[in-house]
Design a protein around this motif. Structure first.
Motif, PDB file in Angstrom:
ATOM      1  N   VAL A 103       0.831  -1.202   0.000  1.00  0.00           N
ATOM      2  CA  VAL A 103       0.000   0.000   0.000  1.00  0.00           C
ATOM      3  C   VAL A 103       0.866   1.253   0.000  1.00  0.00           C
ATOM      4  CG1 VAL A 103      -1.696   1.310   1.329  1.00  0.00           C
ATOM      5  CG2 VAL A 103      -1.953  -1.156   1.075  1.00  0.00           C
ATOM      6  N   GLY A 104       1.916   1.272   0.804  1.00  0.00           N
ATOM      7  CA  GLY A 104       2.800   2.434   0.856  1.00  0.00           C
ATOM      8  C   GLY A 104       3.441   2.732  -0.489  1.00  0.00           C
ATOM      9  N   LYS A 105       3.881   1.699  -1.181  1.00  0.00           N
ATOM     10  CA  LYS A 105       4.472   1.891  -2.501  1.00  0.00           C
ATOM     11  C   LYS A 105       3.445   2.446  -3.479  1.00  0.00           C
ATOM     12  CE  LYS A 105       7.976  -1.742  -2.132  1.00  0.00           C
ATOM     13  NZ  LYS A 105       8.357  -3.107  -2.565  1.00  0.00           N
ATOM     14  N   ALA A 106       2.225   1.925  -3.420  1.00  0.00           N
ATOM     15  CA  ALA A 106       1.188   2.368  -4.352  1.00  0.00           C
ATOM     16  C   ALA A 106       0.852   3.836  -4.163  1.00  0.00           C
ATOM     17  CB  ALA A 106      -0.060   1.506  -4.195  1.00  0.00           C
ATOM     18  N   ILE A 107       0.665   4.265  -2.920  1.00  0.00           N
ATOM     19  CA  ILE A 107       0.316   5.670  -2.677  1.00  0.00           C
ATOM     20  C   ILE A 107       1.486   6.574  -3.021  1.00  0.00           C
ATOM     21  CG2 ILE A 107       0.953   5.762  -0.227  1.00  0.00           C
ATOM     22  CD1 ILE A 107      -2.234   7.276  -1.661  1.00  0.00           C
ATOM     23  N   ALA A 108       2.716   6.090  -2.818  1.00  0.00           N
ATOM     24  CA  ALA A 108       3.889   6.880  -3.185  1.00  0.00           C
ATOM     25  C   ALA A 108       3.965   7.097  -4.687  1.00  0.00           C
ATOM     26  CB  ALA A 108       5.160   6.190  -2.676  1.00  0.00           C
ATOM     27  N   HIS A 109       3.735   6.041  -5.470  1.00  0.00           N
ATOM     28  CA  HIS A 109       3.763   6.177  -6.927  1.00  0.00           C
ATOM     29  C   HIS A 109       2.681   7.136  -7.407  1.00  0.00           C
ATOM     30  CE1 HIS A 109       6.878   3.475  -8.403  1.00  0.00           C
ATOM     31  NE2 HIS A 109       6.528   2.596  -7.476  1.00  0.00           N
ATOM     32  N   ILE A 137       0.028   1.180   6.941  1.00  0.00           N
ATOM     33  CA  ILE A 137       0.525   0.153   7.862  1.00  0.00           C
ATOM     34  C   ILE A 137      -0.634  -0.729   8.294  1.00  0.00           C
ATOM     35  CG2 ILE A 137       2.436   1.557   8.725  1.00  0.00           C
ATOM     36  CD1 ILE A 137       0.670   2.270  11.147  1.00  0.00           C
ATOM     37  N   PRO A 138      -0.357  -1.921   8.814  1.00  0.00           N
ATOM     38  CA  PRO A 138      -1.435  -2.716   9.399  1.00  0.00           C
ATOM     39  C   PRO A 138      -2.027  -2.021  10.621  1.00  0.00           C
ATOM     40  CG  PRO A 138       0.529  -4.052   8.986  1.00  0.00           C
ATOM     41  CD  PRO A 138       0.941  -2.627   8.826  1.00  0.00           C
ATOM     42  N   LEU A 139      -3.326  -2.093  10.784  1.00  0.00           N
ATOM     43  CA  LEU A 139      -3.965  -1.487  11.953  1.00  0.00           C
ATOM     44  C   LEU A 139      -3.375  -2.023  13.244  1.00  0.00           C
ATOM     45  CD1 LEU A 139      -6.221   0.325  13.119  1.00  0.00           C
ATOM     46  CD2 LEU A 139      -7.738  -1.676  12.980  1.00  0.00           C
ATOM     47  N   ALA A 177       7.130 -10.578   1.958  1.00  0.00           N
ATOM     48  CA  ALA A 177       8.260  -9.754   1.548  1.00  0.00           C
ATOM     49  C   ALA A 177       7.975  -8.272   1.663  1.00  0.00           C
ATOM     50  CB  ALA A 177       8.636 -10.076   0.084  1.00  0.00           C
ATOM     51  N   ASP A 178       6.722  -7.875   1.624  1.00  0.00           N
ATOM     52  CA  ASP A 178       6.381  -6.467   1.559  1.00  0.00           C
ATOM     53  C   ASP A 178       5.525  -6.027   2.740  1.00  0.00           C
ATOM     54  OD1 ASP A 178       6.479  -6.347  -1.918  1.00  0.00           O
ATOM     55  OD2 ASP A 178       7.295  -4.794  -0.633  1.00  0.00           O
ATOM     56  N   THR A 179       4.289  -6.520   2.779  1.00  0.00           N
ATOM     57  CA  THR A 179       3.320  -5.997   3.725  1.00  0.00           C
ATOM     58  C   THR A 179       3.678  -6.300   5.169  1.00  0.00           C
ATOM     59  OG1 THR A 179       1.636  -6.239   2.046  1.00  0.00           O
ATOM     60  CG2 THR A 179       0.869  -5.956   4.290  1.00  0.00           C
ATOM     61  N   VAL A 180       4.147  -7.487   5.417  1.00  0.00           N
ATOM     62  CA  VAL A 180       4.504  -7.857   6.783  1.00  0.00           C
ATOM     63  C   VAL A 180       5.695  -7.031   7.262  1.00  0.00           C
ATOM     64  CG1 VAL A 180       5.315  -9.720   8.261  1.00  0.00           C
ATOM     65  CG2 VAL A 180       3.540 -10.148   6.575  1.00  0.00           C
ATOM     66  N   GLN A 181       6.631  -6.729   6.361  1.00  0.00           N
ATOM     67  CA  GLN A 181       7.768  -5.871   6.685  1.00  0.00           C
ATOM     68  C   GLN A 181       7.350  -4.429   6.511  1.00  0.00           C
ATOM     69  OE1 GLN A 181      11.131  -6.936   4.325  1.00  0.00           O
ATOM     70  NE2 GLN A 181      11.404  -8.902   5.304  1.00  0.00           N
ATOM     71  N   ARG A 182       6.604  -3.905   7.474  1.00  0.00           N
ATOM     72  CA  ARG A 182       5.977  -2.594   7.343  1.00  0.00           C
ATOM     73  C   ARG A 182       7.011  -1.469   7.481  1.00  0.00           C
ATOM     74  NH1 ARG A 182       4.911  -5.188  11.898  1.00  0.00           N
ATOM     75  NH2 ARG A 182       5.461  -4.208  13.866  1.00  0.00           N
ATOM     76  N   THR A 190      -5.710   2.283   7.009  1.00  0.00           N
ATOM     77  CA  THR A 190      -5.758   1.008   7.707  1.00  0.00           C
ATOM     78  C   THR A 190      -7.161   0.407   7.649  1.00  0.00           C
ATOM     79  OG1 THR A 190      -6.336   1.907   9.894  1.00  0.00           O
ATOM     80  CG2 THR A 190      -3.995   1.853   9.304  1.00  0.00           C
ATOM     81  N   ASN A 191      -7.234  -0.898   7.870  1.00  0.00           N
ATOM     82  CA  ASN A 191      -8.504  -1.619   7.928  1.00  0.00           C
ATOM     83  C   ASN A 191      -8.428  -2.679   9.021  1.00  0.00           C
ATOM     84  OD1 ASN A 191     -10.249  -0.651   5.612  1.00  0.00           O
ATOM     85  ND2 ASN A 191      -8.396  -1.200   4.479  1.00  0.00           N
ATOM     86  N   TYR A 192      -9.581  -2.971   9.592  1.00  0.00           N
ATOM     87  CA  TYR A 192      -9.647  -3.979  10.655  1.00  0.00           C
ATOM     88  C   TYR A 192      -9.943  -5.344  10.070  1.00  0.00           C
ATOM     89  CZ  TYR A 192     -11.061  -6.263  15.024  1.00  0.00           C
ATOM     90  OH  TYR A 192     -11.170  -7.109  16.096  1.00  0.00           O
ATOM     91  N   TYR A 193      -8.969  -6.236  10.206  1.00  0.00           N
ATOM     92  CA  TYR A 193      -9.123  -7.639   9.839  1.00  0.00           C
ATOM     93  C   TYR A 193      -8.878  -8.460  11.107  1.00  0.00           C
ATOM     94  CZ  TYR A 193      -9.611  -6.941   4.836  1.00  0.00           C
ATOM     95  OH  TYR A 193     -10.098  -6.597   3.602  1.00  0.00           O
ATOM     96  N   PRO A 194      -9.936  -8.811  11.833  1.00  0.00           N
ATOM     97  CA  PRO A 194      -9.775  -9.467  13.133  1.00  0.00           C
ATOM     98  C   PRO A 194      -8.907 -10.717  13.038  1.00  0.00           C
ATOM     99  CG  PRO A 194     -12.065  -8.897  12.747  1.00  0.00           C
ATOM    100  CD  PRO A 194     -11.350  -8.649  11.463  1.00  0.00           C
ATOM    101  N   GLY A 195      -7.944 -10.790  13.927  1.00  0.00           N
ATOM    102  CA  GLY A 195      -7.076 -11.959  13.984  1.00  0.00           C
ATOM    103  C   GLY A 195      -5.845 -11.856  13.122  1.00  0.00           C
ATOM    104  N   MET A 196      -5.829 -10.964  12.146  1.00  0.00           N
ATOM    105  CA  MET A 196      -4.642 -10.825  11.310  1.00  0.00           C
ATOM    106  C   MET A 196      -3.541 -10.150  12.119  1.00  0.00           C
ATOM    107  SD  MET A 196      -4.267  -9.285   7.433  1.00  0.00           S
ATOM    108  CE  MET A 196      -5.360 -10.561   6.787  1.00  0.00           C
TER     109      MET A 196
END
Length: 303
Positions: A49-55, A105-107, A298-303, A127-133
């Motif tokens: 998401v960060g890369k997309a908004i930056a582009h 970033i992840p909520l 590789a991407d999202t988890v490494q915020r 951010t969005n709420y995904y319970p348990g993620m």
């Protein structure tokens, strides 16, 4: 026009050379007393998401200051790809520099944000709420006592939080963007408690390629959260049956059908509060989940 052709990275150098003229023209604008042109977008998070908004921001002529939890040195390759309007910094520096600060970033990590440094800042909450993620679950969100953006606002006490550009995938942030007047331009919702902050975010989203509708306050933002009619599915293309996985991936990398502001308003107004609250991977297009799981570690988890 091919998807987001006007916002492709190849346009960035041309955009950068014109940026100083854009800011100079804005400073002489007769609307100067009504709204301040946002010049710099601070971004916290450099995953998908960060890369997309930056582009999107750089291609539209905005300066971008990127940050993540791993430090500026980890962003060298991304900054080089984005061009001269982008630079890397610490989280605190990105907050200080940003006229708008995007939370990509992840909520689950919201409490790691240095709340005191956000005083007075316009914050774009993606951010969005995904319970348990990420082992993240909260009873106050599950029970509907507050929305996820109200939770972020409560932590960032002095900030002006606006929910926005959170309800479509990282691919379609770029593929759906269109210039004003294009028949394929689509509409995104925003929600927030501060009118001036919502206006600033709306101007930004309009500049990067979207029409905007106001979905109300942060308390109303449940209407645009996961599992609501305006979340995700309207912005993704329909995938024909019988395709191989590779064919489905290629088909998915196209824009969805455009949504007019009037149609977006109808989707928001007819929304009933989901039960249970929060998103699930099962509630997303299956091919999106495949792509997400391929890239997330590789991407999202490494915020």
């Amino acid at each position: 026009m091919p998807p987001a052709a006007w916002l492709r990275p190849s346009k960035c150098a041309q955009t950068a050379s014109a940026a100083s003229n854009l800011w100079a023209d804005a400073s002489r604008s007769p609307r100067r007393g009504i709204w301040k042109l946002t010049q710099t977008i601070g971004i916290i998070g450099s995953g998908l998401v960060g890369k997309a908004i930056a582009h999107l921001a750089v291609a539209a002529g905005y300066r971008v200051v990127l940050s993540n939890s791993r430090g500026p040195e980890s962003l060298a390759q991304l900054v080089e790809a984005l061009g001269p309007l982008a630079r890397a910094a610490s989280v605190e520096q990105a907050i200080a520099a940003g006229d708008i600060v995007a939370l990509a970033i992840p909520l689950a990590t919201f409490e790691t944000l240095p709340a005191d440094t956000f005083a007075g800042k316009v914050v774009l909450d993606q951010t969005n709420y995904y319970p348990g993620m990420g082992d993240f679950r909260r009873a106050d969100l599950d029970n509907g006592d507050l929305t996820s953006s109200e939770l972020v606002q409560r932590h960032l006490r002095g900030a002006k939080v606006v929910k926005g550009i959170h309800n479509l995938g990282w691919h379609h942030m770029q593929y759906n963007a269109r210039p004003k007047g294009d028949s394929q331009r689509t509409t995104l919702p925003i929600a927030g408690d501060d009118a001036a902050a919502k206006q600033a975010v709306a101007h930004f989203l309009e500049a990067v390629g979207y029409d905007v509708v106001d979905a109300g306050s942060l308390a109303d933002s449940w209407r645009i959260e996961p599992n609501t009619p305006i979340y995700f599915w309207p912005y993704a293309p329909a995938i024909p049956e019988g395709l191989t996985e590779d064919e489905a991936k290629k088909a998915y990398l196209h824009p969805g059908k455009p949504i007019s502001p009037e149609a977006a308003r109808t989707l928001i107004d007819k929304t009933e509060r989901p039960s249970p609250i929060g998103g699930t991977l099962e509630g997303l297009p299956p091919i999106h989940v495949v792509l997400f799981l391929e890239l997330a570690s590789a991407d999202t988890v490494q915020r």
